[in-house]
Design a protein around this motif. Structure first.
Motif, PDB file in Angstrom:
ATOM      1  N   LYS A  53     -12.591  -1.704  -0.918  1.00 54.02           N
ATOM      2  CA  LYS A  53     -12.434  -3.288  -1.103  1.00 54.02           C
ATOM      3  C   LYS A  53     -11.148  -3.717  -1.174  1.00 54.02           C
ATOM      4  O   LYS A  53     -10.834  -4.474  -0.168  1.00 54.02           O
ATOM      5  CB  LYS A  53     -13.270  -3.624  -2.472  1.00 54.02           C
ATOM      6  CG  LYS A  53     -13.500  -5.128  -2.470  1.00 54.02           C
ATOM      7  CD  LYS A  53     -14.149  -5.238  -3.714  1.00 54.02           C
ATOM      8  CE  LYS A  53     -14.499  -6.859  -3.669  1.00 54.02           C
ATOM      9  NZ  LYS A  53     -15.143  -7.403  -4.842  1.00 54.02           N
ATOM     10  N   GLU A  54     -10.215  -2.976  -1.829  1.00 50.22           N
ATOM     11  CA  GLU A  54      -8.709  -3.552  -1.903  1.00 50.22           C
ATOM     12  C   GLU A  54      -8.120  -3.138  -0.452  1.00 50.22           C
ATOM     13  O   GLU A  54      -7.342  -4.130  -0.019  1.00 50.22           O
ATOM     14  CB  GLU A  54      -7.908  -2.678  -2.947  1.00 50.22           C
ATOM     15  CG  GLU A  54      -8.507  -3.130  -4.314  1.00 50.22           C
ATOM     16  CD  GLU A  54      -7.816  -2.261  -5.354  1.00 50.22           C
ATOM     17  OE1 GLU A  54      -7.196  -1.483  -4.938  1.00 50.22           O
ATOM     18  OE2 GLU A  54      -7.981  -2.498  -6.749  1.00 50.22           O
ATOM     19  N   ASN A  55      -8.451  -2.290   0.198  1.00 50.88           N
ATOM     20  CA  ASN A  55      -7.836  -2.309   1.526  1.00 50.88           C
ATOM     21  C   ASN A  55      -8.480  -2.096   2.730  1.00 50.88           C
ATOM     22  O   ASN A  55      -8.271  -1.694   3.757  1.00 50.88           O
ATOM     23  CB  ASN A  55      -7.343  -0.497   1.529  1.00 50.88           C
ATOM     24  CG  ASN A  55      -6.192  -0.376   0.422  1.00 50.88           C
ATOM     25  OD1 ASN A  55      -5.407  -0.482   0.627  1.00 50.88           O
ATOM     26  ND2 ASN A  55      -6.585   0.362  -0.861  1.00 50.88           N
ATOM     27  N   ALA A  56      -9.676  -3.009   2.702  1.00 55.38           N
ATOM     28  CA  ALA A  56     -10.553  -3.258   3.550  1.00 55.38           C
ATOM     29  C   ALA A  56      -9.651  -3.919   4.777  1.00 55.38           C
ATOM     30  O   ALA A  56     -10.026  -3.713   5.996  1.00 55.38           O
ATOM     31  CB  ALA A  56     -11.690  -4.075   3.299  1.00 55.38           C
ATOM     32  N   GLU A  57      -8.799  -4.827   4.799  1.00 59.93           N
ATOM     33  CA  GLU A  57      -8.053  -5.460   5.637  1.00 59.93           C
ATOM     34  C   GLU A  57      -7.353  -4.640   6.294  1.00 59.93           C
ATOM     35  O   GLU A  57      -7.465  -4.663   7.563  1.00 59.93           O
ATOM     36  CB  GLU A  57      -7.261  -6.739   5.105  1.00 59.93           C
ATOM     37  CG  GLU A  57      -6.657  -7.536   6.018  1.00 59.93           C
ATOM     38  CD  GLU A  57      -5.808  -8.591   5.434  1.00 59.93           C
ATOM     39  OE1 GLU A  57      -4.985  -9.258   6.276  1.00 59.93           O
ATOM     40  OE2 GLU A  57      -5.914  -8.906   4.157  1.00 59.93           O
ATOM     41  N   ALA A  58      -6.690  -3.700   5.816  1.00 61.35           N
ATOM     42  CA  ALA A  58      -5.637  -2.763   6.379  1.00 61.35           C
ATOM     43  C   ALA A  58      -6.552  -1.732   7.293  1.00 61.35           C
ATOM     44  O   ALA A  58      -6.333  -1.354   8.227  1.00 61.35           O
ATOM     45  CB  ALA A  58      -4.922  -2.037   5.158  1.00 61.35           C
ATOM     46  N   ILE A  59      -7.639  -1.222   6.768  1.00 64.81           N
ATOM     47  CA  ILE A  59      -8.584  -0.436   7.332  1.00 64.81           C
ATOM     48  C   ILE A  59      -9.073  -0.989   8.677  1.00 64.81           C
ATOM     49  O   ILE A  59      -9.232  -0.612   9.631  1.00 64.81           O
ATOM     50  CB  ILE A  59      -9.768   0.067   6.396  1.00 64.81           C
ATOM     51  CG1 ILE A  59      -9.048   0.918   5.550  1.00 64.81           C
ATOM     52  CG2 ILE A  59     -10.949   0.788   7.378  1.00 64.81           C
ATOM     53  CD1 ILE A  59     -10.025   1.320   4.374  1.00 64.81           C
ATOM     54  N   ALA A  60      -9.474  -2.300   8.749  1.00 60.77           N
ATOM     55  CA  ALA A  60     -10.037  -3.150   9.648  1.00 60.77           C
ATOM     56  C   ALA A  60      -9.009  -3.203  10.818  1.00 60.77           C
ATOM     57  O   ALA A  60      -9.129  -3.138  11.901  1.00 60.77           O
ATOM     58  CB  ALA A  60     -10.408  -4.481   9.309  1.00 60.77           C
ATOM     59  N   CYS A  61      -7.633  -3.598  10.240  1.00 62.12           N
ATOM     60  CA  CYS A  61      -6.477  -3.573  11.392  1.00 62.12           C
ATOM     61  C   CYS A  61      -6.351  -2.474  11.918  1.00 62.12           C
ATOM     62  O   CYS A  61      -5.959  -2.451  13.178  1.00 62.12           O
ATOM     63  CB  CYS A  61      -5.142  -4.211  10.459  1.00 62.12           C
ATOM     64  SG  CYS A  61      -5.360  -5.900   9.887  1.00 62.12           S
ATOM     65  N   TYR A  62      -6.189  -1.284  11.293  1.00 65.95           N
ATOM     66  CA  TYR A  62      -5.960   0.156  11.973  1.00 65.95           C
ATOM     67  C   TYR A  62      -7.013   0.386  12.564  1.00 65.95           C
ATOM     68  O   TYR A  62      -6.855   0.771  14.080  1.00 65.95           O
ATOM     69  CB  TYR A  62      -5.979   1.131  10.852  1.00 65.95           C
ATOM     70  CG  TYR A  62      -5.426   2.264  11.257  1.00 65.95           C
ATOM     71  CD1 TYR A  62      -4.108   2.632  11.924  1.00 65.95           C
ATOM     72  CD2 TYR A  62      -6.471   3.407  11.504  1.00 65.95           C
ATOM     73  CE1 TYR A  62      -3.977   4.018  12.285  1.00 65.95           C
ATOM     74  CE2 TYR A  62      -5.966   4.916  11.952  1.00 65.95           C
ATOM     75  CZ  TYR A  62      -4.854   4.855  12.373  1.00 65.95           C
ATOM     76  OH  TYR A  62      -4.521   6.140  12.860  1.00 65.95           O
ATOM     77  N   ASN A  63      -8.306  -0.027  12.349  1.00 69.65           N
ATOM     78  CA  ASN A  63      -9.564   0.309  13.501  1.00 69.65           C
ATOM     79  C   ASN A  63      -9.275  -0.571  14.452  1.00 69.65           C
ATOM     80  O   ASN A  63      -9.727   0.111  15.651  1.00 69.65           O
ATOM     81  CB  ASN A  63     -10.816   0.324  12.603  1.00 69.65           C
ATOM     82  CG  ASN A  63     -11.201   1.365  11.802  1.00 69.65           C
ATOM     83  OD1 ASN A  63     -10.588   2.454  11.740  1.00 69.65           O
ATOM     84  ND2 ASN A  63     -12.066   1.041  10.664  1.00 69.65           N
TER      85      ASN A  63
END
Length: 78
Positions: A52-62
């Motif tokens: 949840k805390e890193n959802a934005e970073a994961i979405a950007c990387y994907n």
């Protein structure tokens, strides 16, 4: 091409019953499972919180991978 990351929380009981040759950081020689202070339920909660805390970073990387492909993909042998 769409690539998404999958995160699995490892639990000490994932390693039980396996011979410890000293290379497994989850177990110490003579110890069947992982550290006694590791709680499987706590690991799931920490993994969910981390996602949840890193959802934005994961979405950007994907998104980057989807647009540009995998880094060093041309060197993969499989």
């Amino acid at each position: 091409m769409s690539t998404t990351a999958t995160i699995k929380a490892l639990r000490p009981d994932d390693f039980r019953g396996r011979e410890n040759d000293g290379d497994n950081p989850m177990t110490a020689p003579g110890q069947e499972g992982g550290p006694s202070d590791v709680n499987a339920t706590g690991a799931d909660e920490r993994a969910a919180r981390w996602q949840k805390e890193n959802a934005e970073a994961i979405a950007c990387y994907n998104d980057y991978i989807e647009k540009n492909g995998l880094p060093l993909d041309e060197f993969r042998m499989f």
